[in-house]
Enzyme design. Structure first.
Site: not given
Length: 440
Positions: A192, A196-203
């Protein structure tokens, strides 16, 4: 057949149909982009519907009453997708700088969010873009326990280790790309690294890896988020196989869509008709509203938040590139008789517009950038003045005037990314030509 084996078999079937025509690729990737933009942002709480997302990206129509931040999230995410689509065509390496640049594209600019202090007091926290976190971002689980990600101090080393692991794995010809991409996604989330924005970046990073290996992107649907988060939680508990299986199952869906498109078959899914009906309703509603719209406070603020904002930011970025050629430079935002030259000009301007006495009498906004005294030796000193003017009619709509050109828009219709890019390109080219002319 296990999901990962089925995905590998479908990949072979897809490869046998390659190369696809440009038209086939454009149709397929447009569907993937729209689904990807909507679902990935909606998973994180974005309020735009699928129809509103499509209207924004394809037609520049903003959703009435929806936050400006939600629109920026969609357009930033779309820019990031298009960026990696170009990069996967070459041999672009996955590095920490690449990841930070991707994060900057996604979130665009810093912003503040509500937060809670360690002693439980409400506060605000500034979210930086393209920089690793400076404060812990642990989360509380359903059981009340704290699940801890990497600390800010640990993050740089852990990100270095993640990229080292990835390059070792990707250089091994025996590595399974589906497992590699899935595991990278999880390892990234476990760190992480950003505020912010970790989920979108990971995908996006997971799909970047898959696309480098010739796979289509995986779309995690918002209606399936419980299964997605549950698979991640199982990985948190040390059981990662269900997460890899989950990604493989969703990859199968994307492969089937791409194979259908490669064969010239319809790639519409059963729920696509529902999405199209929702879009049609949105268009009809928007068209109806456009016919009725007059110059009111709400209409002006809509243009200010969604068109002036985009153009102002792009205007500043483009003109700052010329700063080094002049001794003095100054930017200003003008709303009728009000002038703002500070770094918070846009915010100050909005406050004025919010409490304007008579919005029907409000006429124009103009942004200017003054360049004084050309600073190169052996050339004549000269100044330059860059300006863009918004004019507001009572009923017809508004227009944007720049370099002798005028772009007209109806109220309720916002500037598209392409229109902003065209305006900025024109004023930058005019400035360059002026300097070249003065230097002759």
């Amino acid at each position: 057949m296990q999901p990962i084996e089925e995905a590998l078999a479908l990949k072979e079937e897809l490869d046998a149909l390659r190369p696809l025509t440009k038209e086939q690729e454009d149709i397929i990737m447009q569907k993937f982009r729209l689904d990807w933009n909507y679902n990935s942002n909606n998973l994180e709480g974005n309020s735009l519907t699928y129809g509103e997302t499509k209207a924004l990206l394809l037609h520049g129509i903003t959703a009435q009453g929806k936050p400006l931040k939600d629109h920026f999230e969609i357009t930033g995410h779309d820019e990031a997708i298009k960026w990696i689509e170009d990069l996967v065509k070459g041999d672009y390496p996955l590095t920490e700088n690449f990841i930070r640049e991707l994060h900057t594209l996604l979130l665009k600019s810093p912003y503040e969010v509500k937060a809670i202090t360690p002693d439980g007091q409400p506060t605000t926290r500034r979210i930086e873009v393209g920089q690793y976190k400076t404060a812990p971002n642990h989360v509380k689980t359903k059981t009340g326990e704290i699940f801890r990600f990497a600390t800010p101090e640990e993050t740089p080393a852990k990100m270095h280790d993640l990229l080292t692991w990835y390059h070792t794995k990707s250089s091994d010809l025996e590595t399974n790309p589906i497992i590699l991409a899935s595991e990278f996604h999880y390892r990234f989330i476990r760190i992480h690294p950003f505020d912010d924005g970790n989920g979108r970046t990971a995908r996006i990073l997971m799909n970047f890896i898959l696309m480098k290996y010739g796979y289509p992107p995986v779309i995690i649907r918002t209606e399936d988020k419980e299964n997605y988060f549950f698979a991640l939680q199982q990985a948190d508990a040390g059981i990662i196989e269900p997460f890899i299986t989950y990604i493989s199952q969703n990859l199968i869906r994307s492969l089937q869509i791409m194979i259908s498109g490669a064969k010239g078959e319809s790639i519409n899914e059963p729920d696509d008709i529902d999405k199209e009906i929702a879009l049609l309703e949105h268009r009809l509603k928007s068209s109806s509203e456009v016919l009725k719209l007059r110059k009111t406070k709400e209409v002006l603020l809509d243009v200010y938040d969604n068109s002036v904002a985009k153009l102002w930011n792009a205007f500043l970025i483009a003109n700052r590139k010329f700063d080094r050629f002049y001794i003095h430079t100054k930017a200003a935002l003008n709303l009728d008789a009000y002038r703002f030259e500070s770094n918070t000009a846009f915010v100050e301007g909005r406050e004025i517009l919010e409490r304007y006495d008579d919005h029907t009498a409000f006429n124009r906004i103009y942004m200017e950038y003054r360049f004084e005294r050309f600073n190169r030796e052996n050339f004549r000193n000269f100044d330059y003045y860059s300006i863009i003017i918004f004019h507001f009619d009572l009923v017809d709509g508004y227009s944007v005037e720049y370099q002798g050109k005028k772009l007209k828009k109806k109220y309720g219709m916002q500037l598209t990314e392409k229109e902003v890019e065209s305006i900025i390109t024109t004023i930058s080219k005019a400035h360059t030509e002026h300097i070249e002319k003065e230097m002759k």
